[in-house]
Design an enzyme around this catalytic site. Structure first.
Site: not given
Ligand code: GAR
Length: 191
Positions: A87, A106
């Site tokens: 992030l 994303h």
């Molecule tokens: C995922 O859905 C990813 O696409 C998103 O965070 C989540 C992490 O999930 N990323 C963003 O929003 C980036 N802007 P996880 O920790 O279970 O892999």
């Protein structure tokens, strides 16, 4: 044949990191060397350690001021960086060293619903309040602006009348887990 050494950057639960680690375990040409996280409590730490992948925890100053994170990447011989729910903005000093060698995922169809502050549930709530009939995932190269690099892959899912942020996050996670590891492999090893 060139052997690719990956670092995964993650700030959250790490479900994508886990899928990527499992996919490449035993792979002849691609190895996940380490998981990097800015969050000492992140779920990704436990998942990585259970799978035997070392974890590097760093703070803001080590990333942006001291160059510690870049040094760690170089020291470990990393040649590609995979963001999986990371992030913070990646500093230019790191991006410069990995030209076309960093990917992000994303949880929406860029170029809409991207940019600073657009992560996780914020994205899904914005998509639903805009009345969209579909959402999905975008896998793209990383540059110095949030969510602006070259798009490598997208997949879509329908939004039903009864959709909630919780049901949408599940659909999007399913798409991510299904596609991200394979898209990484094809991006690293073009046929
Ligand atoms: C995922 O859905 C990813 O696409 C998103 O965070 C989540 C992490 O999930 N990323 C963003 O929003 C980036 N802007 P996880 O920790 O279970 O892999």
């Amino acid at each position: 044949m060139h052997h690719h050494k990956l670092a995964i950057f993650a700030s959250g639960s790490g479900s994508n990191a886990e899928q990527i680690i499992k996919y490449f375990s035993g792979h002849p040409q691609v190895q996940v060397i380490a998981v990097f996280t800015n969050k000492p409590q992140a779920g990704v730490i436990d998942r990585a350690e259970k799978l035997g992948v070392p974890v590097v925890v760093f703070d803001r100053s080590q990333l942006y001021d001291q160059g510690t994170v870049l040094q760690e990447l170089q020291h470990r011989g990393i040649d590609a960086v995979i963001l999986a729910g990371f992030l913070w903005l990646v500093p230019g000093s790191i991006i410069e060293q990995f030209p076309h060698k960093m990917l992000n995922i994303h949880p929406a169809l860029l170029p809409k619903y991207g940019g600073a502050g657009m992560y996780g549930m914020h994205v899904h709530r914005a998509v639903l309040s805009a009345g969209e009939t579909e959402s999905g995932i975008t896998i793209h190269e990383v540059n110095e602006e949030f969510d602006k690099g070259k798009i490598v892959f997208q997949a879509t899912c329908a939004i039903e009348a009864q959709e909630t942020p919780d049901s949408l996050v599940q659909k999007v996670h399913d798409l991510e887990h299904l596609h991200y590891p394979r898209v990484i492999e094809e991006w690293l090893l073009p046929p």
